[in-house]
Motif scaffolding. Structure first.
Motif, mmCIF file in Angstrom:
data_model
loop_
_atom_site.group_PDB
_atom_site.id
_atom_site.type_symbol
_atom_site.label_atom_id
_atom_site.label_comp_id
_atom_site.label_asym_id
_atom_site.label_seq_id
_atom_site.Cartn_x
_atom_site.Cartn_y
_atom_site.Cartn_z
ATOM 1 N N ASP A 1 3.583 3.116 8.548
ATOM 2 C CA ASP A 1 2.819 2.651 9.913
ATOM 3 C C ASP A 1 4.037 2.393 10.973
ATOM 4 N N GLY B 1 -0.929 8.190 10.043
ATOM 5 C CA GLY B 1 -2.066 7.861 9.690
ATOM 6 C C GLY B 1 -3.202 8.073 10.475
ATOM 7 N N LYS C 1 1.806 2.712 2.606
ATOM 8 C CA LYS C 1 1.486 3.377 3.886
ATOM 9 C C LYS C 1 2.440 3.270 5.010
ATOM 10 N N THR D 1 0.925 -1.097 -0.012
ATOM 11 C CA THR D 1 -0.159 -0.029 0.251
ATOM 12 C C THR D 1 0.816 1.244 -0.131
#
Length: 607
Positions: A443, A502, A441, A439
């Motif tokens: 984290d 996020g 993303k 993704t």
């Protein structure tokens, strides 16, 4: 005389010869030699041999009893004689001539052997765990666990820590593994959670003005089993300290662990002091962040050497090599079997070369290496005649997954692996963040509540993937014993850290309201750690499976086969708890080893 015993079954010695005694215990073993019965009577403390002669009431009673029946016997202590002494038993110089027997608890035919290992499977052992615990090895493991916990408490108090209790019924945790939840009868539709760890409460102790906390804490996580992890529940030495930096946590914990393993390790050597290994160095040199330091073999990164190589198997890939001295003359089977081991881990194969006289290389891939390649390999790997070199190529994580275990297995097969030692290390400088390859993303990679190195400035000015946390693990013999961190105690840093991952400010305020509120009323810098008690005992007992050191563990499917848990509730109880069941569609249960592992992000997550 006492109703049941004047002595224990581990107490009698030659000085007791001629004494009238009373013993109670389990019928451990029975032998009929020339018409004379010899009985091993066992209790918690040991074994005493009994003698029953033909034609006596004692003989008649003992001859008919099944093994593991509980009896009380009266008799006289006699000498075995020098030729019959059993040097393996503390009571081996004497035996008891039985005059009277009382049956205290007759036993049915036992489902497996107690006085020897008959290879019974684990499911059967757990179903009859009360019998399994009578076995010498299991009894010894549980007593070792008891002694270790007692020593931990004593040593922690001596180090200035105070034992405090935290709640078992608490709020659900949004991070980490799955919670076990408990319905609230008085608050319909709401649930408590059993704590995955006392993390927030021990931090709240520091914010409340206490200084050095510890607890032998039960923790509960609804996750799958592994050899070094028990499903359901586990125990950890939970520790927190105020006004500390990383080294302040290391000093007492390293002292504690060193003393524990010296005291209970059976004379095995213990690393002292513990080396500090940065996370990224550990990944490169050892293939993981749990390095087994019982071998000095290290992986070497050769990615740059083969970046533009004409050897397609390595070109453009991450490449790491393992040089193993004094193995070049091993038969081809040595290399092939190690390759088979790599394949069992998911590799397509294992490239290798031998180093001969003049550092000439031979082997399956030698012809693909240029003179410049050989020169660089010789320099980087410190090659000399007799070395063998194994290569892994692919994505970084893929190579690490394969070459890390290959490093240890090669050391064992080449005789370069230390046995009967405890090799500790601190793994430090964990990255705060990682990128999801699918993704993209960002984290948290390890512990969302730790203080970033460099504080708020680092979060605001650095690439998130370059930010390190004040996070640390203790590793021993390739097993993670503990995770810990210096905590993030400043709200602004906490909001920014979660924002990068996020999470909105509103989400953080909702999920961690209690902690945030506490931080706003004067929180001291603090940090802690939580070594896993179960894993400590597993290492000290030299057991490969953590369930061998837990008295009443769940099986691999998180079931208590002895007590029949988990159980269903009847409709009356469900109605009382305001619960309506929605059962899943029936499907075949996966094998334990094939289940996805739920790795906790929760702080201090070792067992």
């Amino acid at each position: 005389m006492h109703r049941y015993r004047s002595h224990t079954c581990g107490e009698l010695r030659a000085s007791d010869v001629g004494t009238d005694v009373r013993l109670s215990g389990w019928l451990h073993n029975r032998r009929d030699l020339g018409g004379i019965l010899f009985i091993d009577l066992r209790d918690h403390y040991g074994i005493t041999q009994l003698v029953a002669r033909p034609g006596t009431p004692a003989y008649e009673a003992l001859d008919k009893l099944t093994k593991e029946s509980v009896v009380r016997v009266d008799g006289k202590v006699v000498s075995r004689g020098a030729e019959n002494v059993n040097a393996e038993l503390p009571t081996g110089e004497v035996e008891v001539e039985v005059a009277e027997v009382e049956i205290l608890g007759a036993a049915k035919q036992i489902p497996f052997t107690i006085n020897a290992d008959d290879g019974v499977n684990e499911e059967r052992r757990l179903e009859y765990r009360f019998l399994d615990l009578r076995r010498e090895r299991m009894h010894r493991n549980i007593m070792l666990r008891s002694a270790v916990i007692a020593a931990i408490r004593s040593k922690m108090v001596a180090l200035g820590f105070n034992e405090m209790a935290t709640p078992i019924l608490t709020a659900t945790s949004p991070e980490g593994a799955r919670d076990f939840v408990v319905p609230s009868r008085l608050n319909p539709g709401k649930f408590y959670a059993l704590p995955q760890a006392p993390q927030q409460f021990k931090q709240l102790f520091m914010i409340s003005g206490f200084d050095r906390y510890f607890q032998i804490a039960p923790c509960f996580r609804d996750e799958d089993a592994r050899a070094d992890r028990s499903p359901g529940e586990f125990y950890q030495l939970d520790v927190e300290m105020s006004f500390v930096e990383q080294e302040d946590v290391f000093q007492p914990i390293e002292k504690l662990m060193t003393e524990l393993f010296q005291e209970f390790g059976g004379g095995r050597e213990v690393t002292s002091p513990f080396p500090r290994i940065p996370f990224r160095e550990s990944m490169l040199k050892y293939g993981n962040d749990k390095p087994d330091l019982r071998t000095d073999l290290e992986l070497v990164d050769l990615t740059d050497v083969f970046a533009d190589s004409g050897f397609k198997a390595f070109a453009g890939k991450h490449v790491r090599a393992l040089a193993v001295p004094d193995t070049a003359d091993q038969p081809r089977k040595f290399f092939d079997s190690l390759g088979d081991y790599a394949v069992s881990l998911g590799a397509k194969g294992l490239a290798w070369v031998r180093v001969g006289e003049g550092n000439a290389l031979t082997g399956p891939i030698a012809k693909f290496l240029t003179e410049d390649d050989v020169k660089v390999l010789t320099e980087r790997l410190g090659l000399a005649p007799g070395h063998a070199v194994f290569f892994g190529a692919g994505e970084f994580d893929e190579v690490s997954k394969i070459m890390g275990p290959v490093r240890v297995e090669a050391a064992k097969r080449a005789g370069r692996f230390e046995e009967n030692v405890f090799r500790f290390a601190w793994i430090v400088d964990f990255p705060m963040y990682e990128k999801d390859e699918e993704t993209g993303k960002i984290d948290f990679s390890h512990n969302p509540f730790s203080m970033p190195q460099g504080g708020l400035e680092a979060l605001e000015t650095k690439d998130p993937l370059d930010v390190l946390g004040w996070q640390y693990d203790i590793v021993c013999n390739g097993i993670e014993l503990s995770s810990g961190a210096i905590r993030n105690h400043e709200p602004d840093i906490m909001f920014k850290a979660f924002e990068i991952a996020g999470y909105s400010r509103e989400t953080v305020e909702s999920e961690f309201a209690g902690m945030l509120r506490a931080f706003q009323y004067g929180a001291p810098p603090h940090g802690g750690i939580a070594p896993g008690v179960d894993r400590i005992v597993m290492l000290l007992a030299d057991e490969p499976n953590i369930r061998e050191t837990i008295a009443f563990p769940l099986n691999g499917n998180a079931q208590d086969l002895m007590m029949g848990a988990p159980t269903e509730l009847d409709e009356t109880r469900l109605r009382e708890l305001n619960i309506q069941l929605r059962k899943p569609v029936e499907k075949a249960a996966p094998k334990t080893d094939d289940r996805p592992v739920s790795e906790a992000v929760h702080p201090d997550a070792a067992r």
